[in-house]
Design a protein around this motif. Structure first.
Motif, PDB file in Angstrom:
ATOM      1  N   GLU A 182       0.863  -1.181   0.000  1.00  0.00           N
ATOM      2  CA  GLU A 182       0.000   0.000   0.000  1.00  0.00           C
ATOM      3  C   GLU A 182       0.900   1.231   0.000  1.00  0.00           C
ATOM      4  OE1 GLU A 182      -3.114   0.050   2.918  1.00  0.00           O
ATOM      5  OE2 GLU A 182      -3.455  -2.104   2.680  1.00  0.00           O
ATOM      6  N   LEU A 183       0.865   1.964  -1.114  1.00  0.00           N
ATOM      7  CA  LEU A 183       1.728   3.128  -1.276  1.00  0.00           C
ATOM      8  C   LEU A 183       0.964   4.410  -0.974  1.00  0.00           C
ATOM      9  CD1 LEU A 183       3.557   2.163  -4.599  1.00  0.00           C
ATOM     10  CD2 LEU A 183       4.216   1.648  -2.246  1.00  0.00           C
ATOM     11  N   ASP A 184       1.664   5.375  -0.447  1.00  0.00           N
ATOM     12  CA  ASP A 184       1.097   6.679  -0.124  1.00  0.00           C
ATOM     13  C   ASP A 184       1.343   7.609  -1.320  1.00  0.00           C
ATOM     14  OD1 ASP A 184       0.079   8.853   1.184  1.00  0.00           O
ATOM     15  OD2 ASP A 184       1.577   8.894   2.783  1.00  0.00           O
ATOM     16  N   GLY A 185       0.303   7.862  -2.104  1.00  0.00           N
ATOM     17  CA  GLY A 185       0.436   8.768  -3.247  1.00  0.00           C
ATOM     18  C   GLY A 185       0.741   8.084  -4.561  1.00  0.00           C
ATOM     19  N   HIS A 186       0.871   6.779  -4.556  1.00  0.00           N
ATOM     20  CA  HIS A 186       1.133   6.001  -5.775  1.00  0.00           C
ATOM     21  C   HIS A 186       0.261   4.750  -5.755  1.00  0.00           C
ATOM     22  CE1 HIS A 186       4.661   8.399  -6.834  1.00  0.00           C
ATOM     23  NE2 HIS A 186       5.054   8.289  -5.582  1.00  0.00           N
ATOM     24  N   ASP A 187       0.151   4.104  -6.906  1.00  0.00           N
ATOM     25  CA  ASP A 187      -0.576   2.842  -6.998  1.00  0.00           C
ATOM     26  C   ASP A 187       0.391   1.719  -7.347  1.00  0.00           C
ATOM     27  OD1 ASP A 187      -3.182   3.899  -6.547  1.00  0.00           O
ATOM     28  OD2 ASP A 187      -3.224   4.638  -8.608  1.00  0.00           O
ATOM     29  N   ALA A 188       0.546   0.767  -6.431  1.00  0.00           N
ATOM     30  CA  ALA A 188       1.410  -0.389  -6.684  1.00  0.00           C
ATOM     31  C   ALA A 188       0.717  -1.306  -7.680  1.00  0.00           C
ATOM     32  CB  ALA A 188       1.692  -1.129  -5.389  1.00  0.00           C
ATOM     33  N   ILE A 189       1.503  -1.877  -8.593  1.00  0.00           N
ATOM     34  CA  ILE A 189       0.969  -2.800  -9.594  1.00  0.00           C
ATOM     35  C   ILE A 189       1.371  -4.234  -9.268  1.00  0.00           C
ATOM     36  CG2 ILE A 189       1.036  -3.433 -12.034  1.00  0.00           C
ATOM     37  CD1 ILE A 189       1.413  -0.373 -12.560  1.00  0.00           C
ATOM     38  N   LYS A 190       2.659  -4.444  -9.021  1.00  0.00           N
ATOM     39  CA  LYS A 190       3.116  -5.799  -8.685  1.00  0.00           C
ATOM     40  C   LYS A 190       4.513  -5.753  -8.088  1.00  0.00           C
ATOM     41  CE  LYS A 190       4.729  -6.664 -13.402  1.00  0.00           C
ATOM     42  NZ  LYS A 190       4.637  -7.552 -14.553  1.00  0.00           N
ATOM     43  N   VAL A 191       4.855  -6.850  -7.412  1.00  0.00           N
ATOM     44  CA  VAL A 191       6.205  -7.075  -6.895  1.00  0.00           C
ATOM     45  C   VAL A 191       6.773  -8.242  -7.680  1.00  0.00           C
ATOM     46  CG1 VAL A 191       7.607  -7.747  -4.911  1.00  0.00           C
ATOM     47  CG2 VAL A 191       5.634  -6.221  -4.591  1.00  0.00           C
ATOM     48  N   GLU A 192       7.929  -8.037  -8.278  1.00  0.00           N
ATOM     49  CA  GLU A 192       8.569  -9.089  -9.086  1.00  0.00           C
ATOM     50  C   GLU A 192       9.888  -9.508  -8.451  1.00  0.00           C
ATOM     51  OE1 GLU A 192       7.471  -7.987 -13.647  1.00  0.00           O
ATOM     52  OE2 GLU A 192       9.130  -6.877 -12.776  1.00  0.00           O
ATOM     53  N   VAL A 193      10.201 -10.774  -8.587  1.00  0.00           N
ATOM     54  CA  VAL A 193      11.519 -11.274  -8.186  1.00  0.00           C
ATOM     55  C   VAL A 193      12.385 -11.303  -9.439  1.00  0.00           C
ATOM     56  CG1 VAL A 193      12.796 -13.252  -7.293  1.00  0.00           C
ATOM     57  CG2 VAL A 193      10.609 -12.595  -6.252  1.00  0.00           C
ATOM     58  N   LEU A 194      13.473 -10.557  -9.410  1.00  0.00           N
ATOM     59  CA  LEU A 194      14.381 -10.487 -10.555  1.00  0.00           C
ATOM     60  C   LEU A 194      15.503 -11.504 -10.455  1.00  0.00           C
ATOM     61  CD1 LEU A 194      14.722  -6.612 -10.893  1.00  0.00           C
ATOM     62  CD2 LEU A 194      13.154  -8.142 -12.096  1.00  0.00           C
ATOM     63  N   GLN A 195      15.878 -11.848  -9.244  1.00  0.00           N
ATOM     64  CA  GLN A 195      16.946 -12.830  -9.020  1.00  0.00           C
ATOM     65  C   GLN A 195      16.579 -13.645  -7.792  1.00  0.00           C
ATOM     66  OE1 GLN A 195      20.929 -11.340  -7.924  1.00  0.00           O
ATOM     67  NE2 GLN A 195      21.676 -12.511  -9.662  1.00  0.00           N
ATOM     68  N   SER A 196      16.461 -14.939  -7.975  1.00  0.00           N
ATOM     69  CA  SER A 196      16.085 -15.834  -6.877  1.00  0.00           C
ATOM     70  C   SER A 196      17.083 -15.737  -5.733  1.00  0.00           C
ATOM     71  CB  SER A 196      16.032 -17.280  -7.379  1.00  0.00           C
ATOM     72  OG  SER A 196      15.056 -17.401  -8.385  1.00  0.00           O
ATOM     73  N   GLY A 197      16.616 -16.132  -4.549  1.00  0.00           N
ATOM     74  CA  GLY A 197      17.478 -16.084  -3.379  1.00  0.00           C
ATOM     75  C   GLY A 197      18.660 -17.032  -3.490  1.00  0.00           C
ATOM     76  N   TYR A 198      19.810 -16.574  -3.012  1.00  0.00           N
ATOM     77  CA  TYR A 198      21.030 -17.398  -3.071  1.00  0.00           C
ATOM     78  C   TYR A 198      21.958 -17.022  -1.928  1.00  0.00           C
ATOM     79  CZ  TYR A 198      23.196 -13.221  -5.093  1.00  0.00           C
ATOM     80  OH  TYR A 198      23.650 -11.939  -5.296  1.00  0.00           O
ATOM     81  N   LEU A 199      22.890 -17.926  -1.619  1.00  0.00           N
ATOM     82  CA  LEU A 199      23.891 -17.673  -0.586  1.00  0.00           C
ATOM     83  C   LEU A 199      24.872 -16.644  -1.126  1.00  0.00           C
ATOM     84  CD1 LEU A 199      25.113 -18.388   2.189  1.00  0.00           C
ATOM     85  CD2 LEU A 199      26.438 -20.155   1.020  1.00  0.00           C
ATOM     86  N   PHE A 200      24.897 -15.472  -0.516  1.00  0.00           N
ATOM     87  CA  PHE A 200      25.723 -14.359  -0.964  1.00  0.00           C
ATOM     88  C   PHE A 200      27.117 -14.443  -0.340  1.00  0.00           C
ATOM     89  CE2 PHE A 200      27.032  -9.862  -0.592  1.00  0.00           C
ATOM     90  CZ  PHE A 200      26.949  -9.486  -1.919  1.00  0.00           C
TER      91      PHE A 200
END
Length: 140
Positions: free
Chosen positions: A104-122
């Motif tokens: 929920e954004l204040d002053g904007h409309d969120a469309i989606k959350v995308e994962v660009l890189q899967s989780g990994y041991l850094f």
């Protein structure tokens, strides 16, 4: 002039991540991982314009890394559990997008959350591993 009292996007993302059931009330920091098992949401500097339209409008993006420190002992079971957390988080965000559950954004409309890189041991220390996943919020 922008409203200086508007809630920052990073705060909305933090609240969204906090609703993930497997967070288990662990601490969620911004740009900081302490010594214990906790999470951090780290903004990533990218062009804020995701897509520009001919009418002058645009979609924006906010990229961030979800990082955590997890128990790490070199045992396969521990690695599988840690990796599973990130896989499940990715699937959770995909399901949320399908159900229009977004930050929920204040002053904007969120469309989606995308994962660009899967989780990994850094990186790994003696008994804690640092895991990371790269995500982005698309909004207008």
């Amino acid at each position: 002039m922008p409203d200086s009292k508007r809630k920052p996007i990073i705060d909305s993302i933090r609240e969204y991540v906090r609703t993930y059931p497997d967070i288990n009330n662990r601490k969620i920091n911004i740009d900081y991982l302490g010594d214990g098992m906790e999470y951090s949401i780290d903004p990533i500097g990218v062009d804020p314009i995701y897509k520009r339209y001919v009418d002058g409008g645009c979609l924006k993006q906010f990229q961030f890394a979800l990082t955590s420190k997890e128990a790490y002992d070199g045992d396969a079971r521990t690695g599988i559990a840690n990796s599973g957390f990130y896989q499940n988080f990715e699937e959770w965000t995909e399901q949320n997008n399908l159900n229009d559950i977004v930050p929920e954004l204040d002053g904007h409309d969120a469309i989606k959350v995308e994962v660009l890189q899967s989780g990994y041991l850094f990186s790994a220390e003696a008994d804690l591993g640092r895991y990371q996943m790269i995500c982005r919020l698309i909004y207008k």
